[in-house]
Design an enzyme around this catalytic site. Structure first.
Site, PDB file in Angstrom:
ATOM      1  N   THR A  44     -57.715  39.595 -28.516  1.00  0.00           N
ATOM      2  CA  THR A  44     -58.811  40.072 -27.671  1.00  0.00           C
ATOM      3  C   THR A  44     -58.972  41.578 -27.745  1.00  0.00           C
ATOM      4  O   THR A  44     -60.084  42.096 -27.602  1.00  0.00           O
ATOM      5  CB  THR A  44     -58.550  39.625 -26.212  1.00  0.00           C
ATOM      6  OG1 THR A  44     -58.629  38.210 -26.177  1.00  0.00           O
ATOM      7  CG2 THR A  44     -59.555  40.205 -25.242  1.00  0.00           C
ATOM      8  N   TYR A  58     -65.654  34.989 -25.398  1.00  0.00           N
ATOM      9  CA  TYR A  58     -65.947  35.979 -26.460  1.00  0.00           C
ATOM     10  C   TYR A  58     -65.235  35.548 -27.741  1.00  0.00           C
ATOM     11  O   TYR A  58     -64.517  34.552 -27.768  1.00  0.00           O
ATOM     12  CB  TYR A  58     -65.455  37.355 -25.999  1.00  0.00           C
ATOM     13  CG  TYR A  58     -64.010  37.317 -25.565  1.00  0.00           C
ATOM     14  CD1 TYR A  58     -62.980  37.432 -26.487  1.00  0.00           C
ATOM     15  CD2 TYR A  58     -63.665  37.101 -24.226  1.00  0.00           C
ATOM     16  CE1 TYR A  58     -61.652  37.349 -26.094  1.00  0.00           C
ATOM     17  CE2 TYR A  58     -62.346  37.018 -23.828  1.00  0.00           C
ATOM     18  CZ  TYR A  58     -61.348  37.146 -24.768  1.00  0.00           C
ATOM     19  OH  TYR A  58     -60.047  37.037 -24.389  1.00  0.00           O
ATOM     20  N   THR A 124     -53.018  38.148 -26.672  1.00  0.00           N
ATOM     21  CA  THR A 124     -52.059  38.053 -25.569  1.00  0.00           C
ATOM     22  C   THR A 124     -51.439  36.658 -25.423  1.00  0.00           C
ATOM     23  O   THR A 124     -50.408  36.513 -24.781  1.00  0.00           O
ATOM     24  CB  THR A 124     -52.721  38.439 -24.227  1.00  0.00           C
ATOM     25  OG1 THR A 124     -53.795  37.540 -23.956  1.00  0.00           O
ATOM     26  CG2 THR A 124     -53.213  39.866 -24.251  1.00  0.00           C
ATOM     27  N   ASP A 125     -52.073  35.649 -26.041  1.00  0.00           N
ATOM     28  CA  ASP A 125     -51.598  34.279 -25.793  1.00  0.00           C
ATOM     29  C   ASP A 125     -50.181  34.019 -26.315  1.00  0.00           C
ATOM     30  O   ASP A 125     -49.422  33.274 -25.691  1.00  0.00           O
ATOM     31  CB  ASP A 125     -52.579  33.267 -26.396  1.00  0.00           C
ATOM     32  CG  ASP A 125     -53.897  33.228 -25.624  1.00  0.00           C
ATOM     33  OD1 ASP A 125     -53.942  33.785 -24.502  1.00  0.00           O
ATOM     34  OD2 ASP A 125     -54.869  32.656 -26.135  1.00  0.00           O
ATOM     35  N   LYS A 197     -46.655  35.773 -20.169  1.00  0.00           N
ATOM     36  CA  LYS A 197     -48.053  35.804 -19.682  1.00  0.00           C
ATOM     37  C   LYS A 197     -48.153  34.841 -18.512  1.00  0.00           C
ATOM     38  O   LYS A 197     -47.823  33.661 -18.645  1.00  0.00           O
ATOM     39  CB  LYS A 197     -49.008  35.413 -20.808  1.00  0.00           C
ATOM     40  CG  LYS A 197     -50.469  35.585 -20.441  1.00  0.00           C
ATOM     41  CD  LYS A 197     -51.400  35.303 -21.615  1.00  0.00           C
ATOM     42  CE  LYS A 197     -52.848  35.546 -21.209  1.00  0.00           C
ATOM     43  NZ  LYS A 197     -53.798  35.303 -22.313  1.00  0.00           N
ATOM     44  N   GLU A 318     -27.526  19.573 -14.562  1.00  0.00           N
ATOM     45  CA  GLU A 318     -28.312  18.345 -14.503  1.00  0.00           C
ATOM     46  C   GLU A 318     -28.028  17.392 -15.662  1.00  0.00           C
ATOM     47  O   GLU A 318     -28.581  16.306 -15.727  1.00  0.00           O
ATOM     48  CB  GLU A 318     -29.809  18.687 -14.467  1.00  0.00           C
ATOM     49  CG  GLU A 318     -30.271  19.286 -13.159  1.00  0.00           C
ATOM     50  CD  GLU A 318     -30.152  18.328 -11.985  1.00  0.00           C
ATOM     51  OE1 GLU A 318     -30.335  17.111 -12.192  1.00  0.00           O
ATOM     52  OE2 GLU A 318     -29.861  18.797 -10.882  1.00  0.00           O
TER      53      GLU A 318
END
Ligand code: SIN
Length: 361
Positions: A44, A58, A124-125, A197, A318
């Protein structure tokens, strides 16, 4: 005969000293600006929208690195900047080969005496993943800073230019030397290992849950307040210089009603490791546990992580990890555990050794 200094001669001497000091100051070379290379990969920060109010929908990865640099003339005040377009992609398309190419280029550049730091512009992903991969394989103490933007370059109040300026000044700074791979977003400095993120679209999307950011950038200066205790860069045992591929490691997710279908498919497709992002403290559903055991019996490394996003995954909590010969992810989220397991598998197949690595990096 001795001469007593008169008031007038003292004044003349003082004036002469001031003149010499002033001349020396005028002739002193300006403080050397660091050489920072910007490696652009898309995202971006290099995106464009149809209008100035287009902040979603975009197109990412359309503006080239020279245009990004030209858009921020202030960069020239903090560093000698050069740019290379390494890729031009939206970061959901980042893959293992991209990482190997990028890491090798970073290592070549940082080995040069005329490169003081590197900035990587990135979508950024998956920025947090690339940052952690580089944190584990860069062989230099010189700063490497990843940066992105939440708004495209054409948007009102686009965050890319100030983020890029901050990233370059951070990469040019002495303060960032030896700190591992850093992320500069939203006036904050964060560590590659722990940043994630946390929001689809807001400017403050990048956070280091609970452990906290390393510092701020304010008034064109980085301010550090803390540092990770985990090993990185020159202190890791990973070396990608001769690698052309990474072992296949996939992630399976825990949720109510989960079954073994995805896990079995990954194993059938040749996975060498599986990250199980379980519910809570990495719990394993009764319908999935037999498939995990079968995969381990075939030699597939199993790492228990959590889908929760915060906290330590308790070994033998667990699940009976010692008995099952499983590894736990410590505080790494599933996507970062995948990266460490891939690199770990380039060194060893021993689950004990790999568990040590998860407690080290
Ligand atoms: C991408 O990750 O390439 C698109 C989203 C972004 O950069 O914010």
């Amino acid at each position: 005969m001795t001469h007593q200094p008169t008031r007038r001669s003292m004044m003349a001497l003082f004036g002469f000293m001031l003149f010499v000091a002033g001349a020396a100051q005028a002739e002193a070379p300006p403080a050397r600006l660091a050489n920072v290379t910007i490696l652009a990969t898309g995202g971006t920060i290099a995106g464009t929208g149809a209008t100035s109010t287009t902040t979603v929908g975009y197109t990412a990865a359309t503006v080239g690195v020279q245009a990004l640099i030209k858009a921020v003339p202030e960069l020239a005040k903090v560093a000698h900047v050069s740019g290379e377009q390494v890729f031009q992609i939206a970061s959901e398309n980042m893959d293992n080969e991209h990482w190997l190419t990028l890491a090798k280029r970073v290592n070549v550049l940082l080995a040069q005496s005329n490169v003081d730091g590197i900035v990587i512009t990135h979508g950024t992903d998956t920025l947090e993943e690339t940052a952690y991969f580089l944190d584990l394989v860069v062989k230099s103490r010189k700063p490497v800073v990843l940066v992105g933007a939440m708004r495209p370059s054409t948007a009102l109040s686009a965050d890319g230019p100030i983020n890029l300026y901050n990233a370059v000044l951070l990469a040019a700074s002495q303060e960032a030397v030896g700190k591992g791979v850093l992320v500069a977003m939203n006036d904050q400095i964060q560590a590659a290992r722990d940043i994630t993120k946390t929001n689809t679209s807001t400017l403050d999307a990048f956070r280091t849950p609970e452990l906290g950011m390393l510092g701020y950038i304010q008034g064109s200066r980085p301010f550090f307040y803390r540092q990770s205790t985990r090993k990185h860069t020159i202190d890791t045992e990973f070396d990608v210089s001769a690698l052309t591929a990474l072992p296949q490691v996939d992630i399976v997710y825990g949720y109510a009603n989960v079954g073994p279908v995805a896990l079995d498919a990954f194993v059938a497709a040749g996975a060498k490791g599986i990250i199980h992002a379980g519910v809570g403290d990495g719990s394993l559903a009764d319908k999935v546990l037999p498939a995990l055991k079968a995969a381990r019996a075939k030699g597939v490394l199993i790492v228990r992580a959590s889908r929760v996003g915060q906290g330590i995954l308790a070994r033998n909590g667990e699940a009976k990890d010692d008995e099952l010969d499983f590894v736990v992810a410590d505080t790494l989220n599933a996507q970062k555990a995948r990266i460490l397991l891939m690199l770990a598998l380039t060194r060893t197949g021993s689950s004990k050794e790999i568990q040590r690595m998860f407690y080290t990096y």
